[in-house]
Design an enzyme around this catalytic site. Structure first.
Site, short mmCIF file in Angstrom:
data_model
loop_
_atom_site.label_atom_id
_atom_site.label_comp_id
_atom_site.label_asym_id
_atom_site.label_seq_id
_atom_site.Cartn_x
_atom_site.Cartn_y
_atom_site.Cartn_z
N ARG A 11 36.19 -27.47 36.27
CA ARG A 11 36.99 -26.52 36.83
C ARG A 11 36.72 -25.19 36.93
O ARG A 11 36.21 -24.72 35.87
CB ARG A 11 38.68 -26.74 36.48
CG ARG A 11 39.03 -26.23 35.33
CD ARG A 11 40.05 -26.73 34.80
NE ARG A 11 40.53 -26.09 33.40
CZ ARG A 11 41.47 -25.17 33.18
NH1 ARG A 11 41.94 -24.57 34.23
NH2 ARG A 11 41.80 -24.41 32.02
N ASN A 21 32.02 -22.12 33.10
CA ASN A 21 31.22 -23.05 33.62
C ASN A 21 30.19 -22.70 34.53
O ASN A 21 29.04 -23.20 34.81
CB ASN A 21 32.08 -24.29 34.49
CG ASN A 21 32.79 -25.20 33.38
OD1 ASN A 21 32.47 -25.52 32.57
ND2 ASN A 21 34.11 -25.33 33.96
N ARG A 70 37.95 -31.69 43.41
CA ARG A 70 38.91 -31.85 42.51
C ARG A 70 40.25 -31.16 42.86
O ARG A 70 40.42 -30.17 43.51
CB ARG A 70 38.78 -31.42 41.18
CG ARG A 70 39.42 -31.66 39.68
CD ARG A 70 38.77 -31.33 38.86
NE ARG A 70 39.65 -31.19 37.37
CZ ARG A 70 39.13 -31.00 36.30
NH1 ARG A 70 37.77 -30.70 36.06
NH2 ARG A 70 40.03 -30.87 35.39
N GLN A 102 30.50 -33.49 28.78
CA GLN A 102 31.23 -32.46 28.60
C GLN A 102 30.42 -31.05 28.93
O GLN A 102 29.30 -30.92 28.37
CB GLN A 102 31.81 -32.11 27.14
CG GLN A 102 32.67 -30.99 27.05
CD GLN A 102 33.61 -30.96 25.66
OE1 GLN A 102 34.77 -31.35 25.89
NE2 GLN A 102 33.14 -30.67 24.47
N ARG A 158 42.10 -34.16 -9.11
CA ARG A 158 41.49 -33.46 -7.99
C ARG A 158 40.22 -33.91 -7.86
O ARG A 158 39.36 -33.86 -8.66
CB ARG A 158 41.32 -31.83 -8.45
CG ARG A 158 40.64 -31.03 -7.28
CD ARG A 158 40.71 -29.54 -7.77
NE ARG A 158 39.84 -28.81 -6.62
CZ ARG A 158 40.57 -28.13 -5.61
NH1 ARG A 158 41.78 -28.36 -5.68
NH2 ARG A 158 39.98 -27.53 -4.58
#
Length: 237
Positions: A11, A21, A70, A102, A158
């Site tokens: 987008r 982008n 889109r 991605q 621990r």
């Protein structure tokens, strides 16, 4: 005819880095670098970019990707990736296997995406996605009452870090899935699930100017023949 395709969601809006982008990366806009990676994945019928932005659309077409327009409702700051994927699949009923790549994970290796596709095609898996293995951490939780409590260990006993089990963390680089399940379950990780482990380097995700500087440096070291002489400086912090 059924198809295997790669989809890149890109987008126009972004907050941490404006027009993220389209930032300069490896001698081209970031989205075009992602398309270059996608086109190296074997057995893919088409590479698509879903965007609302004209500059991204033009750059994507020039880089050899198909462009999906889109809608505004899937491009807000609160819109989900799944919503944008469902919109794309609604317009492309022929897609049978989908690999979501991605754009802001520019160090994704095409061979890792190939492995995921092979697992879906021949391994009997319905969804395969990228995970990164990280060293365990001693975690604390804010109780909301002005106090802390241990989240994953007992302070009275621990543990040593070397005795703790490493964690597999979702990296976001890619999600490969059967499109029918996405349409039916409205999620990217339905059915029988498995993973491809990616390196810590590959898992770098660009969200801030510092991330961008790190990704540029790592990409220059990984692909020196394709690297820029000097990349423009990232936006100021």
């Amino acid at each position: 005819m059924s198809q295997t395709c790669i989809l890149i969601l890109a987008r126009g809006g972004s907050k941490g880095i404006p027009k993220k982008n389209m930032v300069h990366f490896m001698n081209q806009p970031l989205v075009c670098h992602c398309i270059t990676v996608a086109k190296q994945v074997d057995g893919v019928d088409a590479v698509w970019v879903s965007t609302d932005d004209e500059a991204i659309s033009r750059a994507s077409s020039a880089a050899g990707a198909l462009v999906h327009r889109r809608s505004a409702k899937t491009c807000t700051d609160t819109a989900t990736s799944v919503g944008a994927v469902l919109e794309f699949l609604g317009d492309q009923p022929e897609v049978e296997t989908l690999a979501l790549l991605q754009c802001t994970s520019p160090l994704t290796l095409p061979e890792d995406v190939c492995r995921a596709l092979q697992l879906v095609r021949a391994g009997g898996y319905d969804s395969v996605f990228s995970l990164v293995r990280r060293a365990p951490s001693l975690r604390w939780r804010d109780t909301g009452a002005g106090d802390l409590e241990p989240a994953n260990f007992d302070p009275r006993c621990r543990p040593r870090r070397q005795d703790m089990t490493s964690e597999l963390v979702e990296s976001g680089n890619f999600y490969v899935t059967r499109a029918a399940l996405v349409r039916q379950e409205r999620q990217l990780q339905a059915g029988r699930r498995w993973y491809v482990e990616v390196s810590e380097e590959s898992a770098v995700d660009i969200d801030t100017p510092v991330d961008l500087a790190v990704a540029r440096a790592l990409a220059g070291a990984r692909w020196p023949a394709q690297a820029d002489g000097v990349d423009p400086a990232p936006a100021p912090l």
